[in-house]
Enzyme design. Structure first.
Site, short mmCIF file in Angstrom:
data_model
loop_
_atom_site.label_atom_id
_atom_site.label_comp_id
_atom_site.label_asym_id
_atom_site.label_seq_id
_atom_site.Cartn_x
_atom_site.Cartn_y
_atom_site.Cartn_z
N PRO A 83 -106.79 -39.91 -10.95
CA PRO A 83 -107.46 -38.64 -10.68
C PRO A 83 -106.76 -37.77 -9.65
O PRO A 83 -106.23 -38.26 -8.65
CB PRO A 83 -108.85 -39.06 -10.18
CG PRO A 83 -108.73 -40.48 -9.81
CD PRO A 83 -107.66 -41.06 -10.68
N ASN A 84 -106.80 -36.48 -9.93
CA ASN A 84 -106.28 -35.41 -9.07
C ASN A 84 -104.75 -35.35 -9.00
O ASN A 84 -104.20 -34.42 -8.42
CB ASN A 84 -106.87 -35.51 -7.65
CG ASN A 84 -108.39 -35.42 -7.67
OD1 ASN A 84 -108.93 -34.46 -8.21
ND2 ASN A 84 -109.07 -36.41 -7.12
N ARG A 104 -101.84 -29.50 -4.84
CA ARG A 104 -102.86 -30.22 -4.10
C ARG A 104 -102.33 -30.65 -2.73
O ARG A 104 -101.33 -31.37 -2.68
CB ARG A 104 -103.21 -31.47 -4.92
CG ARG A 104 -104.06 -32.45 -4.23
CD ARG A 104 -104.06 -33.79 -4.97
NE ARG A 104 -105.03 -34.67 -4.35
CZ ARG A 104 -105.05 -35.97 -4.50
NH1 ARG A 104 -104.17 -36.58 -5.27
NH2 ARG A 104 -105.95 -36.69 -3.89
N TYR A 117 -98.84 -34.32 -0.19
CA TYR A 117 -98.29 -34.78 -1.46
C TYR A 117 -97.06 -34.00 -1.94
O TYR A 117 -96.52 -34.28 -3.01
CB TYR A 117 -99.38 -34.72 -2.54
CG TYR A 117 -100.57 -35.60 -2.24
CD1 TYR A 117 -100.45 -36.98 -2.24
CD2 TYR A 117 -101.81 -35.04 -1.92
CE1 TYR A 117 -101.54 -37.80 -1.95
CE2 TYR A 117 -102.91 -35.85 -1.64
CZ TYR A 117 -102.76 -37.22 -1.65
OH TYR A 117 -103.84 -38.03 -1.37
N ASN A 173 -100.31 -45.23 -10.20
CA ASN A 173 -100.91 -44.61 -9.03
C ASN A 173 -102.34 -44.27 -9.43
O ASN A 173 -102.58 -43.28 -10.12
CB ASN A 173 -100.15 -43.35 -8.60
CG ASN A 173 -100.72 -42.75 -7.33
OD1 ASN A 173 -101.81 -43.11 -6.89
ND2 ASN A 173 -99.98 -41.84 -6.71
N ALA A 231 -107.66 -42.15 -6.01
CA ALA A 231 -108.81 -42.66 -5.25
C ALA A 231 -109.47 -43.86 -5.92
O ALA A 231 -110.15 -44.65 -5.24
CB ALA A 231 -109.82 -41.55 -5.03
N GLU A 257 -97.89 -50.92 -8.09
CA GLU A 257 -98.80 -49.90 -7.52
C GLU A 257 -97.99 -48.95 -6.64
O GLU A 257 -97.21 -49.40 -5.79
CB GLU A 257 -99.86 -50.62 -6.69
CG GLU A 257 -100.84 -49.70 -5.99
CD GLU A 257 -101.91 -50.47 -5.20
OE1 GLU A 257 -102.08 -51.70 -5.42
OE2 GLU A 257 -102.54 -49.85 -4.34
N HIS A 290 -98.19 -45.36 -4.18
CA HIS A 290 -98.90 -44.27 -3.52
C HIS A 290 -97.87 -43.35 -2.89
O HIS A 290 -96.96 -43.82 -2.19
CB HIS A 290 -99.88 -44.79 -2.46
CG HIS A 290 -100.94 -45.64 -3.08
ND1 HIS A 290 -101.96 -45.10 -3.83
CD2 HIS A 290 -101.10 -46.98 -3.10
CE1 HIS A 290 -102.71 -46.09 -4.29
NE2 HIS A 290 -102.20 -47.24 -3.87
N ARG A 321 -103.52 -43.13 7.05
CA ARG A 321 -104.58 -42.15 6.77
C ARG A 321 -105.96 -42.78 7.04
O ARG A 321 -106.06 -43.74 7.77
CB ARG A 321 -104.42 -41.64 5.33
CG ARG A 321 -103.06 -40.98 5.09
CD ARG A 321 -102.90 -40.48 3.67
NE ARG A 321 -103.86 -39.41 3.37
CZ ARG A 321 -104.12 -38.97 2.15
NH1 ARG A 321 -103.50 -39.52 1.11
NH2 ARG A 321 -104.99 -38.01 1.95
C1 DQA Z 1 -102.79 -41.53 -3.39
C2 DQA Z 1 -103.57 -41.99 -2.15
C3 DQA Z 1 -105.06 -42.08 -2.45
O1 DQA Z 1 -105.76 -42.49 -1.30
C4 DQA Z 1 -105.57 -40.71 -2.88
O2 DQA Z 1 -106.95 -40.81 -3.22
C5 DQA Z 1 -104.78 -40.11 -3.97
C6 DQA Z 1 -103.33 -40.22 -3.93
C7 DQA Z 1 -101.29 -41.32 -3.07
O3 DQA Z 1 -100.53 -41.27 -4.02
O4 DQA Z 1 -100.91 -41.21 -1.91
O5 DQA Z 1 -105.32 -39.45 -4.86
O6 DQA Z 1 -102.89 -42.54 -4.39
#
Ligand code: DQA
Length: 146
Positions: free
Chosen positions: A10-11, A18, A23, A73, A76, A97, A99, A106
């Site tokens: 998501p996102n 964003r 990011y 990735n 959240a 995984e 990020h 954070r």
């Molecule tokens: C994320 C880190 C997560 O905590 C966050 O909710 C994201 C992006 C990252 O790529 O740093 O959506 O996965």
């Protein structure tokens, strides 16, 4: 040729727009083009993004018995989804995984991942380059001996 898929949660469709200080300013579509240039001759590389937990689970089931690697990735959902963690455990294909941000620098709620224990490895905090390094780990076929 090895088949590798990147799955973004998501996102992450909003990368570039964003929270650019966290990011970055590059869209994933544009970064994916450079990944294809980097690895296109050596592997088959696919990309899937969804904002929906069930769709991510469906994709893991679809690819998880035939592909050679999954770069995930989960956004959240990483911090909330036992269902995606179970899907990672259920499939045969190894998952790395990723990020983009250093989640450990954070908020505390980002410090726990339901996924990590079921993943082959983790790459955190190296920006978009983390995806490239994760793919490289599958290309090189790293194991416990490096
Ligand atoms: C994320 C880190 C997560 O905590 C966050 O909710 C994201 C992006 C990252 O790529 O740093 O959506 O996965």
């Amino acid at each position: 040729m090895k088949k590798i898929i990147i799955i973004n949660g998501p996102n992450l469709n909003l990368l570039g727009k964003r929270e650019p200080t966290v990011y970055g300013t590059q869209s994933f579509e544009s970064y994916f083009e450079s990944l294809k240039e980097q690895f296109g001759g050596a592997i088959v590389l696919e990309y899937f993004q969804s904002n929906h937990e069930g769709a991510i689970i469906d994709k893991l089931h679809e690819v998880g018995f035939s592909y050679d690697g999954i770069v995930l990735n989960g956004g959240a959902y990483t911090h909330t989804s036992i269902a995606i963690a179970d899907a990672i455990a259920a499939i045969n294909t190894a998952v790395v995984e990723v990020h983009i941000s250093n989640v450990y620098a954070r908020e505390a709620f980002r410090h726990h991942s339901y996924f990590s224990a079921n993943c082959k490895g983790l790459i955190v905090g190296l920006g978009l380059q983390g995806y490239s390094l994760a793919i490289l780990s599958f290309v090189l076929g790293t194991n416990a001996n490096g």
